[in-house]
Design a protein around this motif. Structure first.
Motif, short mmCIF file in Angstrom:
data_model
loop_
_atom_site.label_atom_id
_atom_site.label_comp_id
_atom_site.label_asym_id
_atom_site.label_seq_id
_atom_site.Cartn_x
_atom_site.Cartn_y
_atom_site.Cartn_z
N ARG A 135 -2.84 -11.31 8.17
CA ARG A 135 -3.38 -11.32 6.80
C ARG A 135 -3.67 -9.89 6.34
O ARG A 135 -3.39 -9.54 5.18
CB ARG A 135 -4.67 -12.15 6.76
N ILE A 184 -0.36 -8.27 5.46
CA ILE A 184 0.18 -8.78 4.20
C ILE A 184 -0.55 -8.17 3.01
O ILE A 184 0.06 -7.77 2.01
CB ILE A 184 0.11 -10.33 4.17
N LEU A 185 -1.88 -8.07 3.11
CA LEU A 185 -2.67 -7.48 2.01
C LEU A 185 -2.32 -6.01 1.81
O LEU A 185 -2.18 -5.55 0.67
CB LEU A 185 -4.16 -7.64 2.30
N SER A 227 0.53 -4.59 2.61
CA SER A 227 1.89 -4.52 2.07
C SER A 227 1.91 -4.86 0.59
O SER A 227 2.65 -4.22 -0.20
CB SER A 227 2.80 -5.48 2.84
N LEU A 228 1.10 -5.84 0.19
CA LEU A 228 1.01 -6.19 -1.23
C LEU A 228 0.45 -5.04 -2.04
O LEU A 228 0.94 -4.73 -3.15
CB LEU A 228 0.12 -7.44 -1.40
N PHE A 229 -0.53 -4.34 -1.47
CA PHE A 229 -1.10 -3.19 -2.16
C PHE A 229 -0.06 -2.08 -2.33
O PHE A 229 0.06 -1.50 -3.41
CB PHE A 229 -2.31 -2.68 -1.37
N LEU A 248 3.20 -2.33 -2.33
CA LEU A 248 4.23 -2.77 -3.28
C LEU A 248 3.74 -2.62 -4.72
O LEU A 248 4.48 -2.14 -5.60
CB LEU A 248 4.60 -4.22 -2.99
N SER A 249 2.49 -3.00 -4.99
CA SER A 249 1.92 -2.87 -6.33
C SER A 249 1.85 -1.40 -6.75
O SER A 249 2.12 -1.06 -7.91
CB SER A 249 0.51 -3.47 -6.38
N GLY A 291 -1.95 -6.01 -9.59
CA GLY A 291 -1.71 -6.17 -8.15
C GLY A 291 -2.60 -5.26 -7.33
O GLY A 291 -3.14 -5.66 -6.29
N SER A 346 -5.41 -6.89 -4.76
CA SER A 346 -5.30 -6.61 -3.32
C SER A 346 -6.45 -5.71 -2.85
O SER A 346 -6.97 -5.91 -1.74
CB SER A 346 -3.96 -5.94 -3.01
#
Length: 554
Positions: A86, A89-90, A92-94, A96-97, A116, A120
Protein backbone atom coordinates in the motif's frame (compact mmCIF):
# COMPACT_ATOMS: atom_id res chain seq x y z
CA UNK A 1 10.77 -5.97 -1.35
CA UNK A 2 11.32 -7.05 -4.94
CA UNK A 3 8.66 -4.54 -6.04
CA UNK A 4 10.65 -1.74 -4.41
CA UNK A 5 13.84 -2.83 -6.20
CA UNK A 6 12.11 -3.03 -9.60
CA UNK A 7 10.46 0.39 -9.18
CA UNK A 8 13.72 1.93 -7.97
CA UNK A 9 15.69 0.55 -10.93
CA UNK A 10 13.02 1.71 -13.37
CA UNK A 11 13.01 5.23 -11.91
CA UNK A 12 16.82 5.41 -11.95
CA UNK A 13 16.75 4.47 -15.63
CA UNK A 14 14.14 7.15 -16.30
CA UNK A 15 16.29 9.68 -14.43
CA UNK A 16 19.27 9.04 -16.71
CA UNK A 17 17.17 9.11 -19.89
CA UNK A 18 15.33 12.33 -18.97
CA UNK A 19 18.50 14.06 -17.83
CA UNK A 20 20.35 13.41 -21.09
CA UNK A 21 17.23 14.32 -23.05
CA UNK A 22 16.96 17.64 -21.19
CA UNK A 23 20.64 18.38 -21.96
CA UNK A 24 19.94 17.62 -25.64
CA UNK A 25 16.83 19.85 -25.72
CA UNK A 26 18.71 22.69 -24.04
CA UNK A 27 21.70 22.50 -26.37
CA UNK A 28 19.53 22.24 -29.49
CA UNK A 29 17.07 24.87 -28.18
CA UNK A 30 14.09 22.58 -28.84
CA UNK A 31 10.73 22.03 -27.21
CA UNK A 32 7.80 19.83 -28.20
CA UNK A 33 4.07 20.30 -27.67
CA UNK A 34 1.74 17.30 -28.09
CA UNK A 35 -1.98 17.92 -28.31
CA UNK A 36 -5.03 15.63 -28.25
CA UNK A 37 -8.52 17.01 -28.84
CA UNK A 38 -10.97 15.04 -26.68
CA UNK A 39 -14.18 16.88 -27.58
CA UNK A 40 -15.46 20.37 -28.31
CA UNK A 41 -18.59 21.98 -26.92
CA UNK A 42 -19.93 25.31 -28.20
CA UNK A 43 -16.57 26.14 -29.79
CA UNK A 44 -14.78 25.34 -26.49
CA UNK A 45 -12.12 22.70 -27.07
CA UNK A 46 -11.36 20.11 -24.41
CA UNK A 47 -7.72 19.24 -25.12
CA UNK A 48 -4.92 17.38 -23.43
CA UNK A 49 -1.51 19.03 -23.86
CA UNK A 50 1.93 17.63 -23.11
CA UNK A 51 4.79 20.13 -23.03
CA UNK A 52 8.25 18.62 -23.34
CA UNK A 53 11.10 21.09 -22.95
CA UNK A 54 14.37 21.07 -21.04
CA UNK A 55 12.77 22.52 -17.86
CA UNK A 56 10.09 19.82 -17.58
CA UNK A 57 12.54 17.02 -18.51
CA UNK A 58 15.11 18.22 -15.95
CA UNK A 59 12.50 18.45 -13.20
CA UNK A 60 11.14 14.96 -14.02
CA UNK A 61 14.69 13.55 -13.97
CA UNK A 62 15.31 15.03 -10.48
CA UNK A 63 11.96 13.71 -9.19
CA UNK A 64 12.76 10.24 -10.55
CA UNK A 65 16.27 10.23 -9.11
CA UNK A 66 15.12 11.26 -5.61
CA UNK A 67 12.19 8.79 -5.78
CA UNK A 68 14.47 5.88 -6.72
CA UNK A 69 16.81 6.59 -3.80
CA UNK A 70 13.92 6.97 -1.38
CA UNK A 71 12.41 3.65 -2.49
CA UNK A 72 15.75 1.96 -1.71
CA UNK A 73 15.82 3.78 1.62
CA UNK A 74 12.22 2.71 2.37
CA UNK A 75 13.09 -0.97 1.89
CA UNK A 76 15.01 -0.77 5.19
CA UNK A 77 13.09 2.01 6.94
CA UNK A 78 9.64 0.46 6.38
CA UNK A 79 10.61 -3.23 6.40
CA UNK A 80 8.47 -4.04 9.48
CA UNK A 81 5.40 -2.38 7.97
CA UNK A 82 2.48 -4.76 7.42
CA UNK A 83 0.92 -2.97 4.44
CA UNK A 84 4.13 -2.35 2.52
CA UNK A 85 2.53 -2.69 -0.91
CA UNK A 86 0.00 0.00 0.00
CA UNK A 87 2.87 2.34 0.82
CA UNK A 88 4.50 1.61 -2.56
CA UNK A 89 1.22 2.18 -4.44
CA UNK A 90 0.64 5.53 -2.69
CA UNK A 91 4.18 6.69 -3.45
CA UNK A 92 3.82 5.61 -7.10
CA UNK A 93 0.49 7.44 -7.38
CA UNK A 94 2.12 10.55 -5.97
CA UNK A 95 5.06 10.40 -8.41
CA UNK A 96 2.68 9.82 -11.35
CA UNK A 97 0.57 12.84 -10.33
CA UNK A 98 3.72 14.96 -10.07
CA UNK A 99 4.84 13.97 -13.57
CA UNK A 100 1.37 14.74 -14.98
CA UNK A 101 1.49 18.20 -13.41
CA UNK A 102 5.03 18.91 -14.66
CA UNK A 103 4.32 18.17 -18.34
CA UNK A 104 0.96 20.01 -18.44
CA UNK A 105 0.54 23.54 -19.82
CA UNK A 106 -3.23 23.02 -19.69
CA UNK A 107 -5.33 23.85 -16.63
CA UNK A 108 -7.46 20.71 -16.90
CA UNK A 109 -4.48 18.33 -16.96
CA UNK A 110 -2.74 20.44 -14.28
CA UNK A 111 -5.87 19.96 -12.16
CA UNK A 112 -5.66 16.17 -12.60
CA UNK A 113 -2.08 16.12 -11.35
CA UNK A 114 -2.80 18.73 -8.66
CA UNK A 115 -5.69 16.80 -7.11
CA UNK A 116 -3.71 13.57 -7.41
CA UNK A 117 -0.94 15.24 -5.39
CA UNK A 118 -3.42 16.43 -2.76
CA UNK A 119 -5.14 13.05 -2.36
CA UNK A 120 -1.98 10.92 -2.27
CA UNK A 121 -0.17 13.32 0.09
CA UNK A 122 -3.16 13.26 2.47
CA UNK A 123 -3.16 9.45 2.44
CA UNK A 124 0.59 9.45 3.15
CA UNK A 125 0.33 12.00 6.00
CA UNK A 126 -2.30 9.88 7.81
CA UNK A 127 -0.39 6.66 7.05
CA UNK A 128 0.39 5.84 10.69
CA UNK A 129 -3.31 6.23 11.63
CA UNK A 130 -3.04 7.82 15.06
CA UNK A 131 -4.50 10.99 16.56
CA UNK A 132 -1.52 13.18 15.60
CA UNK A 133 -1.57 11.91 12.01
CA UNK A 134 -5.31 12.49 11.60
CA UNK A 135 -5.05 15.97 13.06
CA UNK A 136 -2.11 16.86 10.79
CA UNK A 137 -3.84 15.31 7.78
CA UNK A 138 -6.97 17.37 8.38
CA UNK A 139 -5.01 20.63 8.60
CA UNK A 140 -3.01 19.66 5.48
CA UNK A 141 -6.03 18.80 3.38
CA UNK A 142 -8.06 21.85 4.49
CA UNK A 143 -5.21 24.25 3.72
CA UNK A 144 -4.59 22.69 0.35
CA UNK A 145 -8.28 22.59 -0.56
CA UNK A 146 -8.28 26.39 -0.60
CA UNK A 147 -5.71 26.31 -3.39
CA UNK A 148 -7.58 23.50 -5.15
CA UNK A 149 -10.73 25.60 -5.12
CA UNK A 150 -8.69 28.47 -6.59
CA UNK A 151 -7.54 26.21 -9.42
CA UNK A 152 -11.11 24.98 -10.01
CA UNK A 153 -12.33 28.58 -10.19
CA UNK A 154 -9.54 29.37 -12.65
CA UNK A 155 -10.77 26.45 -14.80
CA UNK A 156 -14.29 27.89 -14.70
CA UNK A 157 -13.12 31.41 -15.50
CA UNK A 158 -11.09 30.19 -18.48
CA UNK A 159 -14.40 29.72 -20.31
CA UNK A 160 -14.06 33.43 -21.09
CA UNK A 161 -10.90 32.71 -23.05
CA UNK A 162 -12.38 29.82 -25.01
CA UNK A 163 -9.60 27.39 -24.10
CA UNK A 164 -7.91 25.98 -21.00
CA UNK A 165 -4.49 26.34 -22.55
CA UNK A 166 -2.43 28.75 -20.44
CA UNK A 167 -0.86 30.36 -23.52
CA UNK A 168 -4.20 32.05 -24.26
CA UNK A 169 -3.92 34.09 -21.07
CA UNK A 170 -2.78 37.70 -20.80
CA UNK A 171 -2.29 40.33 -18.11
CA UNK A 172 -5.92 41.44 -18.51
CA UNK A 173 -7.35 38.32 -16.82
CA UNK A 174 -6.63 39.47 -13.27
CA UNK A 175 -9.12 37.13 -11.57
CA UNK A 176 -7.78 34.00 -13.27
CA UNK A 177 -4.21 34.93 -12.35
CA UNK A 178 -5.31 35.60 -8.76
CA UNK A 179 -6.79 32.10 -8.54
CA UNK A 180 -3.59 30.52 -9.93
CA UNK A 181 -1.58 32.59 -7.43
CA UNK A 182 -3.82 31.34 -4.58
CA UNK A 183 -3.26 27.74 -5.66
CA UNK A 184 0.51 28.27 -5.78
CA UNK A 185 0.94 29.86 -2.35
CA UNK A 186 -1.20 27.21 -0.61
CA UNK A 187 0.78 24.31 -2.08
CA UNK A 188 4.13 25.97 -1.36
CA UNK A 189 2.98 26.96 2.18
CA UNK A 190 3.54 30.71 2.06
CA UNK A 191 2.01 32.97 4.73
CA UNK A 192 -0.86 32.67 5.75
CA UNK A 193 -0.95 28.98 4.71
CA UNK A 194 2.37 28.01 6.34
CA UNK A 195 0.91 26.03 9.21
CA UNK A 196 0.35 22.76 7.34
CA UNK A 197 3.98 22.05 6.38
CA UNK A 198 5.41 21.48 9.91
CA UNK A 199 2.27 19.51 10.85
CA UNK A 200 2.68 17.23 7.82
CA UNK A 201 5.82 15.83 9.49
CA UNK A 202 3.53 13.25 11.10
CA UNK A 203 4.06 11.26 7.88
CA UNK A 204 6.79 8.57 7.65
CA UNK A 205 10.26 10.00 7.06
CA UNK A 206 10.63 8.67 3.48
CA UNK A 207 7.39 10.50 2.69
CA UNK A 208 8.77 13.69 4.23
CA UNK A 209 11.95 13.33 2.18
CA UNK A 210 10.05 12.94 -1.09
CA UNK A 211 6.77 14.81 -0.61
CA UNK A 212 7.48 17.63 1.80
CA UNK A 213 10.97 18.61 0.73
CA UNK A 214 11.44 18.19 -2.98
CA UNK A 215 8.23 17.60 -4.95
CA UNK A 216 4.84 18.55 -3.47
CA UNK A 217 5.89 21.86 -1.93
CA UNK A 218 7.72 22.89 -5.10
CA UNK A 219 4.65 22.21 -7.27
CA UNK A 220 3.30 25.69 -6.51
CA UNK A 221 6.64 27.29 -7.39
CA UNK A 222 6.82 25.31 -10.63
CA UNK A 223 3.30 26.47 -11.52
CA UNK A 224 4.30 30.10 -10.88
CA UNK A 225 7.44 29.68 -13.04
CA UNK A 226 5.29 28.41 -15.91
CA UNK A 227 2.76 31.27 -15.55
CA UNK A 228 5.35 33.89 -14.67
CA UNK A 229 5.22 36.00 -17.81
CA UNK A 230 1.52 36.80 -17.21
CA UNK A 231 2.21 38.17 -13.71
CA UNK A 232 4.96 40.67 -14.59
CA UNK A 233 4.31 44.23 -13.51
CA UNK A 234 1.07 43.46 -11.68
CA UNK A 235 -0.10 43.87 -8.11
CA UNK A 236 -0.08 40.09 -7.48
CA UNK A 237 3.67 39.81 -7.97
CA UNK A 238 4.29 42.60 -5.44
CA UNK A 239 2.05 40.82 -2.92
CA UNK A 240 4.01 37.60 -3.52
CA UNK A 241 7.26 39.42 -2.76
CA UNK A 242 6.02 40.62 0.65
CA UNK A 243 4.52 37.25 1.57
CA UNK A 244 7.68 35.33 0.61
CA UNK A 245 10.01 37.62 2.60
CA UNK A 246 7.86 37.31 5.73
CA UNK A 247 7.65 33.53 5.24
CA UNK A 248 11.46 33.34 5.09
CA UNK A 249 11.89 35.37 8.25
CA UNK A 250 9.12 33.68 10.25
CA UNK A 251 10.26 30.12 9.46
CA UNK A 252 13.93 30.91 10.14
CA UNK A 253 13.06 32.48 13.48
CA UNK A 254 10.85 29.57 14.49
CA UNK A 255 13.44 26.93 13.51
CA UNK A 256 15.87 28.40 16.05
CA UNK A 257 13.47 27.57 18.88
CA UNK A 258 12.06 24.26 17.68
CA UNK A 259 13.26 21.00 19.26
CA UNK A 260 11.64 18.44 16.96
CA UNK A 261 14.25 17.28 14.42
CA UNK A 262 11.87 16.80 11.50
CA UNK A 263 10.05 20.07 12.19
CA UNK A 264 13.35 22.00 12.13
CA UNK A 265 14.11 20.56 8.68
CA UNK A 266 10.51 21.28 7.59
CA UNK A 267 10.89 24.91 8.68
CA UNK A 268 14.18 25.16 6.78
CA UNK A 269 12.26 23.88 3.73
CA UNK A 270 9.70 26.62 4.33
CA UNK A 271 12.49 29.19 4.53
CA UNK A 272 13.97 28.01 1.22
CA UNK A 273 10.51 28.05 -0.40
CA UNK A 274 10.22 31.68 0.68
CA UNK A 275 13.64 32.37 -0.90
CA UNK A 276 12.53 30.78 -4.20
CA UNK A 277 9.26 32.71 -4.24
CA UNK A 278 11.11 35.92 -3.39
CA UNK A 279 13.53 35.70 -6.32
CA UNK A 280 10.67 34.54 -8.54
CA UNK A 281 8.64 37.62 -7.63
CA UNK A 282 11.59 39.79 -8.71
CA UNK A 283 11.21 38.36 -12.23
CA UNK A 284 14.03 35.78 -12.19
CA UNK A 285 12.14 32.55 -12.79
CA UNK A 286 15.15 30.63 -14.13
CA UNK A 287 17.21 31.40 -11.00
CA UNK A 288 14.31 30.20 -8.83
CA UNK A 289 14.17 26.96 -10.84
CA UNK A 290 17.95 26.54 -10.43
CA UNK A 291 17.63 26.77 -6.64
CA UNK A 292 14.54 24.53 -6.70
CA UNK A 293 16.49 21.68 -8.36
CA UNK A 294 19.52 21.99 -6.05
CA UNK A 295 17.38 22.37 -2.91
CA UNK A 296 15.42 19.21 -3.79
CA UNK A 297 18.63 17.15 -3.79
CA UNK A 298 20.23 18.29 -0.53
CA UNK A 299 16.96 18.64 1.41
CA UNK A 300 15.82 15.08 0.63
CA UNK A 301 19.26 13.92 1.82
CA UNK A 302 18.81 15.92 5.03
CA UNK A 303 15.47 14.20 5.71
CA UNK A 304 16.97 10.77 5.02
CA UNK A 305 19.76 11.41 7.54
CA UNK A 306 17.15 12.55 10.07
CA UNK A 307 15.21 9.32 9.44
CA UNK A 308 18.28 7.20 10.24
CA UNK A 309 18.79 9.11 13.51
CA UNK A 310 15.12 8.76 14.49
CA UNK A 311 15.18 5.07 13.58
CA UNK A 312 18.25 4.39 15.71
CA UNK A 313 17.11 6.50 18.67
CA UNK A 314 13.92 4.48 19.29
CA UNK A 315 11.69 6.91 17.35
CA UNK A 316 12.92 9.86 19.38
CA UNK A 317 12.76 13.14 17.45
CA UNK A 318 13.80 15.55 20.22
CA UNK A 319 17.27 16.93 19.52
CA UNK A 320 17.81 17.61 23.25
CA UNK A 321 18.09 13.85 23.91
CA UNK A 322 20.61 13.04 21.19
CA UNK A 323 24.32 13.65 21.04
CA UNK A 324 27.72 12.18 20.12
CA UNK A 325 26.21 10.37 17.14
CA UNK A 326 29.32 11.05 15.04
CA UNK A 327 31.08 8.21 16.87
CA UNK A 328 28.48 5.63 15.85
CA UNK A 329 27.04 6.57 12.44
CA UNK A 330 29.92 8.12 10.47
CA UNK A 331 28.37 7.79 6.98
CA UNK A 332 25.12 9.38 8.11
CA UNK A 333 27.12 12.08 9.91
CA UNK A 334 29.09 12.84 6.74
CA UNK A 335 25.93 13.07 4.62
CA UNK A 336 24.27 15.26 7.25
CA UNK A 337 27.28 17.60 7.34
CA UNK A 338 27.37 17.99 3.56
CA UNK A 339 23.63 18.62 3.22
CA UNK A 340 23.58 21.09 6.12
CA UNK A 341 26.59 23.00 4.81
CA UNK A 342 24.98 23.06 1.38
CA UNK A 343 21.84 24.50 2.99
CA UNK A 344 23.92 27.24 4.60
CA UNK A 345 25.55 28.05 1.24
CA UNK A 346 29.08 26.90 2.11
CA UNK A 347 31.47 27.80 -0.74
CA UNK A 348 31.65 25.35 -3.65
CA UNK A 349 28.94 23.02 -2.38
CA UNK A 350 25.77 22.87 -4.47
CA UNK A 351 23.72 25.33 -2.39
CA UNK A 352 26.43 27.99 -2.73
CA UNK A 353 26.00 28.32 -6.50
CA UNK A 354 22.30 29.15 -6.33
CA UNK A 355 22.10 31.07 -3.02
CA UNK A 356 25.13 33.26 -3.73
CA UNK A 357 23.76 34.09 -7.18
CA UNK A 358 20.35 34.95 -5.67
CA UNK A 359 21.88 37.28 -3.09
CA UNK A 360 24.08 39.04 -5.67
CA UNK A 361 21.14 39.59 -8.02
CA UNK A 362 19.12 40.90 -5.10
CA UNK A 363 21.79 43.52 -4.24
CA UNK A 364 21.58 44.85 -7.80
CA UNK A 365 17.84 45.49 -7.58
CA UNK A 366 15.81 48.38 -6.25
CA UNK A 367 14.35 46.85 -3.07
CA UNK A 368 12.82 48.29 0.09
CA UNK A 369 15.52 48.61 2.78
CA UNK A 370 13.37 47.02 5.52
CA UNK A 371 12.65 43.96 3.36
CA UNK A 372 16.34 43.72 2.40
CA UNK A 373 17.26 43.68 6.11
CA UNK A 374 14.67 40.94 6.74
CA UNK A 375 16.15 38.87 3.90
CA UNK A 376 19.68 39.22 5.26
CA UNK A 377 18.48 38.33 8.77
CA UNK A 378 16.76 35.25 7.32
CA UNK A 379 20.12 34.30 5.78
CA UNK A 380 21.80 34.61 9.20
CA UNK A 381 19.04 32.61 10.90
CA UNK A 382 19.57 29.79 8.39
CA UNK A 383 23.20 29.51 9.50
CA UNK A 384 22.15 29.74 13.14
CA UNK A 385 19.62 26.90 13.18
CA UNK A 386 21.84 24.70 10.98
CA UNK A 387 24.75 25.05 13.41
CA UNK A 388 22.41 24.47 16.35
CA UNK A 389 21.22 21.25 14.72
CA UNK A 390 24.78 20.04 14.04
CA UNK A 391 25.89 20.88 17.58
CA UNK A 392 22.89 19.24 19.28
CA UNK A 393 23.10 15.98 17.33
CA UNK A 394 26.83 15.42 17.02
CA UNK A 395 28.65 17.32 19.75
CA UNK A 396 26.41 17.65 22.82
CA UNK A 397 26.35 14.97 25.50
CA UNK A 398 24.04 12.03 24.90
CA UNK A 399 20.98 11.87 27.14
CA UNK A 400 18.14 9.45 27.67
CA UNK A 401 18.96 5.74 27.85
CA UNK A 402 22.19 4.47 29.35
CA UNK A 403 22.89 2.15 26.41
CA UNK A 404 22.24 2.43 22.68
CA UNK A 405 23.03 -0.05 19.96
CA UNK A 406 23.80 1.76 16.73
CA UNK A 407 24.41 0.20 13.34
CA UNK A 408 24.20 1.51 9.80
CA UNK A 409 22.59 -0.25 6.88
CA UNK A 410 24.37 -0.69 3.55
CA UNK A 411 21.29 0.05 1.42
CA UNK A 412 20.49 3.22 3.37
CA UNK A 413 24.11 4.30 3.11
CA UNK A 414 24.13 3.73 -0.65
CA UNK A 415 21.07 5.92 -1.21
CA UNK A 416 22.48 8.66 1.03
CA UNK A 417 25.95 8.50 -0.52
CA UNK A 418 24.44 8.82 -4.01
CA UNK A 419 22.56 11.97 -2.98
CA UNK A 420 25.57 13.27 -1.06
CA UNK A 421 27.79 13.05 -4.15
CA UNK A 422 25.12 14.93 -6.10
CA UNK A 423 24.95 17.54 -3.32
CA UNK A 424 28.67 18.11 -3.85
CA UNK A 425 28.68 18.44 -7.65
CA UNK A 426 25.12 19.28 -8.77
CA UNK A 427 25.51 23.06 -8.34
CA UNK A 428 28.53 23.43 -10.59
CA UNK A 429 27.29 20.74 -13.01
CA UNK A 430 23.89 22.34 -13.55
CA UNK A 431 25.42 25.80 -13.83
CA UNK A 432 27.81 24.65 -16.57
CA UNK A 433 25.26 22.55 -18.46
CA UNK A 434 22.06 24.60 -18.22
CA UNK A 435 22.28 27.86 -16.32
CA UNK A 436 24.39 30.96 -16.66
CA UNK A 437 27.52 29.53 -18.25
CA UNK A 438 28.37 33.05 -19.41
CA UNK A 439 26.87 34.88 -16.45
CA UNK A 440 28.94 37.77 -15.10
CA UNK A 441 28.01 40.19 -12.31
CA UNK A 442 30.09 43.27 -11.58
CA UNK A 443 29.69 44.84 -8.14
CA UNK A 444 31.63 46.60 -5.44
CA UNK A 445 33.73 44.42 -3.12
CA UNK A 446 31.90 45.69 -0.01
CA UNK A 447 28.53 44.77 -1.53
CA UNK A 448 29.93 41.36 -2.41
CA UNK A 449 31.07 40.84 1.19
CA UNK A 450 27.61 41.56 2.67
CA UNK A 451 26.63 37.90 2.26
CA UNK A 452 29.77 36.69 4.02
CA UNK A 453 29.24 39.19 6.85
CA UNK A 454 25.67 37.97 7.39
CA UNK A 455 26.87 34.34 7.46
CA UNK A 456 29.40 35.25 10.16
CA UNK A 457 26.61 37.10 11.98
CA UNK A 458 24.61 33.84 11.89
CA UNK A 459 27.50 32.06 13.66
CA UNK A 460 27.52 34.85 16.29
CA UNK A 461 23.75 34.42 16.81
CA UNK A 462 24.25 30.69 17.37
CA UNK A 463 27.14 31.13 19.80
CA UNK A 464 25.65 34.03 21.70
CA UNK A 465 21.95 33.32 21.96
CA UNK A 466 21.96 29.54 22.16
CA UNK A 467 25.41 28.41 23.22
CA UNK A 468 25.66 30.99 26.01
CA UNK A 469 21.92 31.81 26.13
CA UNK A 470 22.45 35.55 26.22
CA UNK A 471 19.38 37.81 26.59
CA UNK A 472 17.46 34.77 27.99
CA UNK A 473 15.53 34.43 24.74
CA UNK A 474 13.92 31.19 25.85
CA UNK A 475 11.61 33.19 28.10
CA UNK A 476 9.96 34.46 24.91
CA UNK A 477 10.29 31.27 22.91
CA UNK A 478 6.54 30.60 22.91
CA UNK A 479 5.93 33.62 20.72
CA UNK A 480 8.87 32.82 18.46
CA UNK A 481 7.97 29.14 18.04
CA UNK A 482 4.20 29.43 17.56
CA UNK A 483 4.05 30.19 13.80
CA UNK A 484 2.93 33.72 14.74
CA UNK A 485 -0.30 32.14 16.13
CA UNK A 486 -1.52 31.10 12.69
CA UNK A 487 -2.74 27.78 14.09
CA UNK A 488 -5.22 29.60 16.35
CA UNK A 489 -6.37 31.63 13.37
CA UNK A 490 -7.13 28.40 11.51
CA UNK A 491 -9.03 27.00 14.50
CA UNK A 492 -11.21 30.12 14.50
CA UNK A 493 -11.78 29.97 10.74
CA UNK A 494 -12.27 26.27 10.20
CA UNK A 495 -14.39 25.53 13.25
CA UNK A 496 -17.49 27.28 11.89
CA UNK A 497 -17.07 25.74 8.44
CA UNK A 498 -16.74 22.26 9.91
CA UNK A 499 -19.88 22.73 12.04
CA UNK A 500 -21.86 23.97 9.02
CA UNK A 501 -20.57 21.13 6.81
CA UNK A 502 -21.56 18.59 9.50
CA UNK A 503 -25.11 19.96 9.50
CA UNK A 504 -25.23 19.77 5.70
CA UNK A 505 -23.88 16.22 5.86
CA UNK A 506 -26.62 15.18 8.28
CA UNK A 507 -29.24 16.82 6.06
CA UNK A 508 -27.78 15.20 2.95
CA UNK A 509 -27.67 11.82 4.65
CA UNK A 510 -31.31 12.12 5.76
CA UNK A 511 -32.37 13.15 2.23
CA UNK A 512 -30.60 10.15 0.71
CA UNK A 513 -32.21 7.83 3.25
CA UNK A 514 -35.58 9.43 2.62
CA UNK A 515 -35.26 9.22 -1.18
CA UNK A 516 -34.01 5.65 -1.36
CA UNK A 517 -35.94 3.90 1.38
CA UNK A 518 -39.01 5.84 2.46
CA UNK A 519 -39.98 7.45 -0.83
CA UNK A 520 -39.20 5.03 -3.64
CA UNK A 521 -39.83 1.75 -1.80
CA UNK A 522 -42.73 2.62 0.45
CA UNK A 523 -44.56 5.37 -1.42
CA UNK A 524 -47.28 3.24 -2.96
CA UNK A 525 -47.68 1.04 0.12
CA UNK A 526 -47.98 4.07 2.42
CA UNK A 527 -50.44 5.86 0.14
CA UNK A 528 -52.97 3.02 0.62
CA UNK A 529 -53.19 3.60 4.34
CA UNK A 530 -52.64 7.31 4.68
CA UNK A 531 -51.79 10.28 2.52
CA UNK A 532 -48.40 11.76 3.14
CA UNK A 533 -48.68 14.96 1.16
CA UNK A 534 -45.02 15.75 1.62
CA UNK A 535 -43.92 12.47 0.02
CA UNK A 536 -46.37 12.84 -2.85
CA UNK A 537 -45.17 16.39 -3.42
CA UNK A 538 -41.55 15.23 -3.48
CA UNK A 539 -42.41 12.41 -5.89
CA UNK A 540 -44.18 14.80 -8.30
CA UNK A 541 -41.25 17.23 -8.07
CA UNK A 542 -38.73 14.49 -8.96
CA UNK A 543 -40.86 13.28 -11.88
CA UNK A 544 -41.15 16.85 -13.23
CA UNK A 545 -37.41 17.34 -12.84
CA UNK A 546 -36.61 14.23 -14.85
CA UNK A 547 -39.16 15.19 -17.52
CA UNK A 548 -37.54 18.63 -17.81
CA UNK A 549 -34.10 17.02 -18.03
CA UNK A 550 -35.23 14.67 -20.83
CA UNK A 551 -36.77 17.59 -22.70
CA UNK A 552 -33.54 19.61 -22.48
CA UNK A 553 -31.43 16.67 -23.71
CA UNK A 554 -33.77 15.97 -26.63
Amino acid sequence: MMNFLICSFFMLLLFMLMFFFSVFLNLMDLSYMLEWLLFNFNSLNMEIFILIDWISCLFISVVMMISSMILLYSMVYMKNEIYLNRFLILLSLFILSMVVMIISPNLISILLGWDGLGLSSYCLVIYYQNYSSYNSGMVTVLCNRIGDVGLLMAVGLMFMVGSWNMYFLSNDFFLILLMVFLASITKSAQIPFSIWLPMAMAAPTPVSALVHSSTLVTAGIYLMIRYMKFFYGGMIIKLLFYLSVFTMFMSGLMANFENDLKKIIALSTLSQLGLMMMILSLGLGLVAFFHLIIHAIFKSLLFMCAGVMIHLMDSNQDIRYSGKLNEFIPFTMMSFYVSNLSLMGFPFLSGFYSKDLIMELMYLMNINLLLLILMLLSLSLTVSYSLRLIYSIFFSQIKGKSFYYYSENLLMNFSMMFLMSLSLISGSLLMWLFFFDNYFLLMDIFVKLITMIMLIFGVIIFMGFFFKNLLKLYFYSYFFSSMWFMNYLYVMLYKNFLIISLKFYIMDKSWVEFMSKNLLLNLFKDSIYYYNFFKIFMFILIVLFFMLLLWMVS
